[in-house]
Scaffold this active site. Structure first.
Site, PDB file in Angstrom:
ATOM      1  N   THR A 135       0.802  -1.224   0.000  1.00 30.16           N
ATOM      2  CA  THR A 135       0.000   0.000   0.000  1.00 30.16           C
ATOM      3  C   THR A 135       0.835   1.276   0.000  1.00 30.16           C
ATOM      4  O   THR A 135       0.300   2.372   0.206  1.00 30.16           O
ATOM      5  CB  THR A 135      -0.918   0.007   1.233  1.00 30.16           C
ATOM      6  OG1 THR A 135      -0.098  -0.145   2.417  1.00 30.16           O
ATOM      7  CG2 THR A 135      -1.922  -1.135   1.181  1.00 30.16           C
ATOM      8  N   GLU A 136       2.123   1.163  -0.238  1.00 28.41           N
ATOM      9  CA  GLU A 136       3.014   2.311  -0.102  1.00 28.41           C
ATOM     10  C   GLU A 136       2.588   3.521  -0.928  1.00 28.41           C
ATOM     11  O   GLU A 136       2.673   4.666  -0.463  1.00 28.41           O
ATOM     12  CB  GLU A 136       4.454   1.905  -0.484  1.00 28.41           C
ATOM     13  CG  GLU A 136       5.158   1.029   0.538  1.00 28.41           C
ATOM     14  CD  GLU A 136       4.891  -0.449   0.369  1.00 28.41           C
ATOM     15  OE1 GLU A 136       5.606  -1.260   0.987  1.00 28.41           O
ATOM     16  OE2 GLU A 136       3.946  -0.821  -0.377  1.00 28.41           O
ATOM     17  N   VAL A 137       2.128   3.300  -2.169  1.00 26.55           N
ATOM     18  CA  VAL A 137       1.788   4.440  -3.025  1.00 26.55           C
ATOM     19  C   VAL A 137       0.607   5.240  -2.474  1.00 26.55           C
ATOM     20  O   VAL A 137       0.417   6.410  -2.834  1.00 26.55           O
ATOM     21  CB  VAL A 137       1.481   3.990  -4.475  1.00 26.55           C
ATOM     22  CG1 VAL A 137       2.726   3.412  -5.128  1.00 26.55           C
ATOM     23  CG2 VAL A 137       0.334   2.990  -4.524  1.00 26.55           C
ATOM     24  N   ILE A 139       0.305   6.320   0.500  1.00 24.63           N
ATOM     25  CA  ILE A 139       0.774   7.338   1.455  1.00 24.63           C
ATOM     26  C   ILE A 139       1.945   8.141   0.877  1.00 24.63           C
ATOM     27  O   ILE A 139       2.701   8.764   1.623  1.00 24.63           O
ATOM     28  CB  ILE A 139       1.158   6.712   2.811  1.00 24.63           C
ATOM     29  CG1 ILE A 139       2.328   5.727   2.667  1.00 24.63           C
ATOM     30  CG2 ILE A 139      -0.040   6.028   3.458  1.00 24.63           C
ATOM     31  CD1 ILE A 139       2.950   5.336   3.991  1.00 24.63           C
ATOM     32  N   PHE A 141       4.584   6.994  -0.590  1.00 24.71           N
ATOM     33  CA  PHE A 141       5.860   6.289  -0.471  1.00 24.71           C
ATOM     34  C   PHE A 141       6.009   5.378  -1.685  1.00 24.71           C
ATOM     35  O   PHE A 141       5.159   5.379  -2.587  1.00 24.71           O
ATOM     36  CB  PHE A 141       5.867   5.502   0.843  1.00 24.71           C
ATOM     37  CG  PHE A 141       7.229   5.019   1.262  1.00 24.71           C
ATOM     38  CD1 PHE A 141       8.344   5.842   1.171  1.00 24.71           C
ATOM     39  CD2 PHE A 141       7.392   3.736   1.763  1.00 24.71           C
ATOM     40  CE1 PHE A 141       9.592   5.394   1.569  1.00 24.71           C
ATOM     41  CE2 PHE A 141       8.635   3.277   2.163  1.00 24.71           C
ATOM     42  CZ  PHE A 141       9.729   4.104   2.063  1.00 24.71           C
TER      43      PHE A 141
END
Length: 259
Positions: A135-137, A139, A141
């Site tokens: 799920t980084e994208v 936030i 990241f």
């Protein structure tokens, strides 16, 4: 050795490494990463350990990076963030290139860095209710380090799907994608993984497992001709190893080999 953020124990040649911050959904921080690196080093050097099981305490396998940890990263200098990133990189390399088979026992959600840990393990088994994803994208990241391994594991197309959308997928979809090996009912997964680990301990050569892992890890790094030559070299070396000689002799004499 006593740890603060993980549990470590060895039973019947299986080392169990448990992420143990259930109140934080086993979220990763710098201290946990350091402890994991230590635990995997201990297991690698321990001749009484043949297989490693990685699991989480409580309801989640691992929820990714700890919020307090993420807040601290915003205050870091570029050099501090690079050093922290390299520490995580070293953990990932350690798991991927480890001499011993590492099995992920995923009994809850594995998100972002938590899903990264699943990606790195040799074998992974998940309960039906587990959700997995990077799920980084979402936030701002990026899933930088895990992308290197995920493309190898499930291919570019599926890696793009998961990494660019940041969506969570079911354990069943993760199995379809090849991210996990099998979905196992929650009431059965502990026994199932224990049986897999026991079969590896009793039914396979430790040297053969180690060399096979090295072959798999290195095959994509070389042109076909070099990969084949390297495989031929390892083939010849393994034939001289005591495990191979004992195994072949037992096969020829129809004796059950006890590894």
């Amino acid at each position: 050795m006593t740890f603060e953020h993980i549990l470590y124990n060895v039973t019947a040649r299986v080392a169990t490494v448990t992420l143990h911050r259930p109140e934080k959904r086993n979220a990763l921080n710098g201290a946990m990463v350091a402890e994991l690196r230590t635990a995997f080093s201990i297991a690698e050097k321990d001749t009484n350990v043949k297989v490693i099981v990685l699991k989480g305490s409580g309801e989640a396998f691992c929820a990714g990076a700890d919020l307090e940890y993420l807040q601290q990263l915003q205050k870091n200098t570029r050099d501090e963030n690079l050093a922290d990133s390299r520490s995580l990189m070293q953990l990932m390399q350690q798991i991927y290139y480890h001499d011993k088979v590492i099995i992920a026992q995923v009994e809850g959600h594995a998100i972002a860095g938590g899903c990264g840990l699943v990606t790195l393990c040799d074998l992974s088994y998940a309960v039906p209710d587990a959700l997995l994803g990077y799920t980084e994208v979402k936030i701002g990241f990026i899933p930088a380090l895990v992308s290197v391994f995920l493309v190898r594991k499930i291919g570019e197309g599926r890696a793009r799907d998961l990494l660019l959308t940041g969506r969570l997928i079911s354990a069943q979809k993760a199995e379809y994608y090849g991210l996990v090996n099998q979905v196992v009912p929650a009431a059965e997964i502990a026994e199932y993984v224990a049986k897999i680990a026991d079969d590896l301990c009793s039914g396979t050569s430790a040297n053969s497992l180690k060399v096979t892992k090295k072959l798999i890890a290195g095959v994509l790094d070389l042109p076909l001709g070099e990969a084949l030559e390297g495989a031929a070299q390892r083939n010849a070396e393994t034939r001289e190893h005591a495990d191979c000689q004992r195994g072949i002799q037992a096969f020829l004499t129809k004796e059950k080999m006890k590894w």
